[in-house]
Motif scaffolding. Structure first.
Motif, PDB file in Angstrom:
ATOM      1  N   MET A   1     -36.155   2.041 -13.004  1.00 13.78           N
ATOM      2  CA  MET A   1     -36.054   1.235 -11.812  1.00 13.78           C
ATOM      3  C   MET A   1     -34.632   1.246 -11.244  1.00 13.78           C
ATOM      4  O   MET A   1     -34.454   0.886 -10.101  1.00 13.78           O
ATOM      5  CB  MET A   1     -36.462  -0.205 -12.112  1.00 13.78           C
ATOM      6  CG  MET A   1     -37.930  -0.390 -12.457  1.00 13.78           C
ATOM      7  SD  MET A   1     -39.020  -0.099 -11.080  1.00 13.78           S
ATOM      8  CE  MET A   1     -38.794  -1.564 -10.141  1.00 13.78           C
ATOM      9  N   ARG A   2     -33.636   1.644 -12.019  1.00 11.36           N
ATOM     10  CA  ARG A   2     -32.261   1.638 -11.532  1.00 11.36           C
ATOM     11  C   ARG A   2     -32.043   2.670 -10.434  1.00 11.36           C
ATOM     12  O   ARG A   2     -31.272   2.439  -9.516  1.00 11.36           O
ATOM     13  CB  ARG A   2     -31.293   1.923 -12.669  1.00 11.36           C
ATOM     14  CG  ARG A   2     -31.185   0.820 -13.655  1.00 11.36           C
ATOM     15  CD  ARG A   2     -30.157   1.176 -14.696  1.00 11.36           C
ATOM     16  NE  ARG A   2     -30.474   0.457 -15.922  1.00 11.36           N
ATOM     17  CZ  ARG A   2     -30.005   0.749 -17.086  1.00 11.36           C
ATOM     18  NH1 ARG A   2     -29.196   1.763 -17.233  1.00 11.36           N
ATOM     19  NH2 ARG A   2     -30.341   0.044 -18.133  1.00 11.36           N
ATOM     20  N   GLY A   7     -36.322   2.369  -0.128  1.00 17.71           N
ATOM     21  CA  GLY A   7     -37.487   3.081   0.395  1.00 17.71           C
ATOM     22  C   GLY A   7     -38.547   3.309  -0.668  1.00 17.71           C
ATOM     23  O   GLY A   7     -39.743   3.140  -0.416  1.00 17.71           O
ATOM     24  N   ASN A   8     -38.102   3.676  -1.875  1.00 19.47           N
ATOM     25  CA  ASN A   8     -39.049   3.896  -2.969  1.00 19.47           C
ATOM     26  C   ASN A   8     -39.723   2.596  -3.387  1.00 19.47           C
ATOM     27  O   ASN A   8     -40.922   2.581  -3.690  1.00 19.47           O
ATOM     28  CB  ASN A   8     -38.344   4.526  -4.159  1.00 19.47           C
ATOM     29  CG  ASN A   8     -37.994   5.970  -3.918  1.00 19.47           C
ATOM     30  OD1 ASN A   8     -38.565   6.611  -3.047  1.00 19.47           O
ATOM     31  ND2 ASN A   8     -37.059   6.480  -4.683  1.00 19.47           N
ATOM     32  N   ILE A   9     -38.971   1.525  -3.419  1.00 14.99           N
ATOM     33  CA  ILE A   9     -39.547   0.231  -3.782  1.00 14.99           C
ATOM     34  C   ILE A   9     -40.550  -0.218  -2.725  1.00 14.99           C
ATOM     35  O   ILE A   9     -41.628  -0.723  -3.044  1.00 14.99           O
ATOM     36  CB  ILE A   9     -38.433  -0.813  -3.997  1.00 14.99           C
ATOM     37  CG1 ILE A   9     -37.610  -0.443  -5.234  1.00 14.99           C
ATOM     38  CG2 ILE A   9     -39.007  -2.211  -4.131  1.00 14.99           C
ATOM     39  CD1 ILE A   9     -36.388  -1.283  -5.449  1.00 14.99           C
ATOM     40  N   PHE A  10     -40.216  -0.005  -1.437  1.00 11.86           N
ATOM     41  CA  PHE A  10     -41.133  -0.349  -0.356  1.00 11.86           C
ATOM     42  C   PHE A  10     -42.414   0.474  -0.449  1.00 11.86           C
ATOM     43  O   PHE A  10     -43.520  -0.053  -0.298  1.00 11.86           O
ATOM     44  CB  PHE A  10     -40.451  -0.113   0.997  1.00 11.86           C
ATOM     45  CG  PHE A  10     -41.309  -0.431   2.169  1.00 11.86           C
ATOM     46  CD1 PHE A  10     -41.624  -1.741   2.477  1.00 11.86           C
ATOM     47  CD2 PHE A  10     -41.806   0.588   2.970  1.00 11.86           C
ATOM     48  CE1 PHE A  10     -42.424  -2.041   3.562  1.00 11.86           C
ATOM     49  CE2 PHE A  10     -42.598   0.299   4.054  1.00 11.86           C
ATOM     50  CZ  PHE A  10     -42.916  -1.016   4.349  1.00 11.86           C
ATOM     51  N   LEU A  11     -42.299   1.776  -0.726  1.00  9.96           N
ATOM     52  CA  LEU A  11     -43.459   2.639  -0.868  1.00  9.96           C
ATOM     53  C   LEU A  11     -44.323   2.210  -2.048  1.00  9.96           C
ATOM     54  O   LEU A  11     -45.554   2.156  -1.953  1.00  9.96           O
ATOM     55  CB  LEU A  11     -43.019   4.090  -1.035  1.00  9.96           C
ATOM     56  CG  LEU A  11     -44.126   5.122  -1.191  1.00  9.96           C
ATOM     57  CD1 LEU A  11     -44.978   5.185   0.069  1.00  9.96           C
ATOM     58  CD2 LEU A  11     -43.531   6.482  -1.498  1.00  9.96           C
ATOM     59  N   LEU A  12     -43.704   1.872  -3.156  1.00  5.99           N
ATOM     60  CA  LEU A  12     -44.438   1.403  -4.331  1.00  5.99           C
ATOM     61  C   LEU A  12     -45.171   0.099  -4.029  1.00  5.99           C
ATOM     62  O   LEU A  12     -46.323  -0.081  -4.428  1.00  5.99           O
ATOM     63  CB  LEU A  12     -43.480   1.223  -5.504  1.00  5.99           C
ATOM     64  CG  LEU A  12     -44.097   0.803  -6.834  1.00  5.99           C
ATOM     65  CD1 LEU A  12     -45.083   1.854  -7.321  1.00  5.99           C
ATOM     66  CD2 LEU A  12     -43.016   0.561  -7.861  1.00  5.99           C
ATOM     67  N   LEU A  15     -48.219   0.925  -1.886  1.00  9.00           N
ATOM     68  CA  LEU A  15     -49.268   1.553  -2.699  1.00  9.00           C
ATOM     69  C   LEU A  15     -49.959   0.530  -3.598  1.00  9.00           C
ATOM     70  O   LEU A  15     -51.183   0.572  -3.775  1.00  9.00           O
ATOM     71  CB  LEU A  15     -48.681   2.693  -3.520  1.00  9.00           C
ATOM     72  CG  LEU A  15     -48.275   3.939  -2.726  1.00  9.00           C
ATOM     73  CD1 LEU A  15     -47.582   4.943  -3.627  1.00  9.00           C
ATOM     74  CD2 LEU A  15     -49.475   4.557  -2.054  1.00  9.00           C
ATOM     75  N   LEU A  16     -49.206  -0.384  -4.182  1.00  4.00           N
ATOM     76  CA  LEU A  16     -49.814  -1.427  -5.004  1.00  4.00           C
ATOM     77  C   LEU A  16     -50.679  -2.361  -4.167  1.00  4.00           C
ATOM     78  O   LEU A  16     -51.759  -2.794  -4.613  1.00  4.00           O
ATOM     79  CB  LEU A  16     -48.734  -2.213  -5.750  1.00  4.00           C
ATOM     80  CG  LEU A  16     -48.065  -1.473  -6.901  1.00  4.00           C
ATOM     81  CD1 LEU A  16     -46.904  -2.294  -7.460  1.00  4.00           C
ATOM     82  CD2 LEU A  16     -49.063  -1.156  -7.997  1.00  4.00           C
ATOM     83  N   LEU A  17     -50.249  -2.661  -2.948  1.00  2.00           N
ATOM     84  CA  LEU A  17     -51.049  -3.478  -2.048  1.00  2.00           C
ATOM     85  C   LEU A  17     -52.361  -2.778  -1.699  1.00  2.00           C
ATOM     86  O   LEU A  17     -53.434  -3.394  -1.732  1.00  2.00           O
ATOM     87  CB  LEU A  17     -50.256  -3.785  -0.771  1.00  2.00           C
ATOM     88  CG  LEU A  17     -51.015  -4.560   0.303  1.00  2.00           C
ATOM     89  CD1 LEU A  17     -51.242  -5.997  -0.147  1.00  2.00           C
ATOM     90  CD2 LEU A  17     -50.264  -4.507   1.615  1.00  2.00           C
ATOM     91  N   LEU A  18     -52.294  -1.480  -1.390  1.00  2.00           N
ATOM     92  CA  LEU A  18     -53.503  -0.721  -1.094  1.00  2.00           C
ATOM     93  C   LEU A  18     -54.436  -0.663  -2.300  1.00  2.00           C
ATOM     94  O   LEU A  18     -55.659  -0.753  -2.161  1.00  2.00           O
ATOM     95  CB  LEU A  18     -53.147   0.687  -0.634  1.00  2.00           C
ATOM     96  CG  LEU A  18     -52.582   0.812   0.775  1.00  2.00           C
ATOM     97  CD1 LEU A  18     -52.122   2.233   1.035  1.00  2.00           C
ATOM     98  CD2 LEU A  18     -53.599   0.370   1.799  1.00  2.00           C
TER      99      LEU A  18
END
Length: 87
Positions: A1-2, A7-12, A15-18
């Motif tokens: 996670m470091r 952008g990667n956190i937003f994408l993740l 995807l988790l929401l979907l």
């Protein structure tokens, strides 16, 4: 996670929401069709459809693998630099 940027956190998160929305939809669809009975022919059709889909998917993946290994893909990519052969 470091090493993850914003952008990667937003994408993740998207995807988790979907995934969560898909799970909620799946449970609702499963519960709404609880009183429906499927005949023997329906089970056979579903089983054949599943098996044939898996066979077609595996066959296409095998063709892609063998095409890549045999060198047929190199002719389709004119921008790929060919390695020089040592003399």
């Amino acid at each position: 996670m470091r090493n993850m940027g914003k952008g990667n956190i937003f994408l993740l998160a998207i995807l988790l929401l979907l995934f969560g929305l898909t799970a909620i939809w799946f449970v609702a669809a499963w519960n709404s069709s609880g009183d429906v009975e499927m005949s023997k022919h329906g089970w056979i059709a579903m089983g054949l459809g599943t098996v044939l889909s898996i066979v077609i998917g595996c066959g296409l993946m095998a063709l892609m693998f063998f095409s890549s290994r045999s060198g047929h893909d190199e002719a389709a990519d004119p921008f790929r630099k060919k390695p020089k052969r040592p003399f």
